[in-house]
Design an enzyme around this catalytic site. Structure first.
Site, short mmCIF file in Angstrom:
data_model
loop_
_atom_site.label_atom_id
_atom_site.label_comp_id
_atom_site.label_asym_id
_atom_site.label_seq_id
_atom_site.Cartn_x
_atom_site.Cartn_y
_atom_site.Cartn_z
N LYS A 38 0.82 -1.21 0.00
CA LYS A 38 0.00 0.00 0.00
C LYS A 38 0.85 1.26 0.00
O LYS A 38 1.81 1.37 0.75
CB LYS A 38 -0.90 0.00 1.24
CG LYS A 38 -1.94 1.08 1.22
CD LYS A 38 -3.14 0.66 2.03
CE LYS A 38 -4.22 1.72 2.04
NZ LYS A 38 -4.75 2.05 0.75
N GLY A 43 6.39 0.79 5.82
CA GLY A 43 7.29 -0.16 5.15
C GLY A 43 7.38 0.10 3.65
O GLY A 43 8.47 0.05 3.06
N CYS A 44 6.25 0.38 3.03
CA CYS A 44 6.23 0.62 1.58
C CYS A 44 6.95 1.92 1.23
O CYS A 44 7.63 2.00 0.20
CB CYS A 44 4.80 0.64 1.07
SG CYS A 44 3.97 -0.96 1.29
N THR A 45 6.83 2.91 2.08
CA THR A 45 7.54 4.18 1.86
C THR A 45 9.04 3.97 1.99
O THR A 45 9.82 4.46 1.17
CB THR A 45 7.03 5.26 2.83
OG1 THR A 45 5.63 5.46 2.60
CG2 THR A 45 7.78 6.56 2.65
N ALA A 48 10.21 2.10 -1.18
CA ALA A 48 10.17 2.95 -2.37
C ALA A 48 11.27 4.02 -2.33
O ALA A 48 11.94 4.27 -3.34
CB ALA A 48 8.80 3.61 -2.50
#
Length: 150
Positions: A38, A43-45, A48
């Site tokens: 998401k 974690g995704c930030t 990325a």
């Protein structure tokens, strides 16, 4: 989940600007395809931004990065703009490509089981064959790990 030696499945998904992106557009280049749960989550930030920070080095090694989640194009645009992400973020709302790679499955959080995106990465060689599979990812070190193997 797809394995080393498998041919990358052909797909066509919209990026954050609505342009249709497919692996065949990058023939002759390595492709790092990473699946993440998401936009704008911790974690995704981290993952990325890790790719963002080494993206010029990844390009210099003849590779591109494609991030895929089931978030909308509008969500991807906000995520890209907020963090200055230089690579394509692809929207797979129907999870067709996510499932084709085997990056969809049962997850557990707080004792509850649910279906979702399994954070994973596939490195595709210049001939469209998967050369590396990362079924589990450490979001803090993953970009450096990918860069070192390219």
């Amino acid at each position: 989940m797809l394995q080393v030696g498998d041919k990358v499945p052909e797909f066509s998904l919209p990026n954050q600007e609505g342009a249709m992106i497919s692996p065949s557009q990058f023939a002759g280049k390595k492709i790092v395809i990473y699946f993440y749960p998401k936009d704008n989550t911790p974690g995704c930030t981290t993952e990325a931004c890790g790719f963002r920070d080494v993206y010029d080095d990844i390009l210099a090694k003849g590779a591109v990065v494609l991030g895929i989640s089931k978030d909308s194009q509008a969500s991807h645009t906000k995520f890209r703009d907020k963090f200055g992400l230089p690579f394509h973020l692809l929207s797979d709302v129907e999870t067709t490509t996510i499932q084709a790679f085997g990056a969809w499955g049962e997850k557990k959080m707080c004792g509850k089981a649910y279906m979702g995106i399994i954070r994973s990465t596939f490195v595709v060689d210049e001939k469209g064959v998967i050369s590396h599979v990362f079924p589990k990812v450490n979001t803090k070190t993953h970009a450096a790990e990918i860069l070192s193997l390219l």
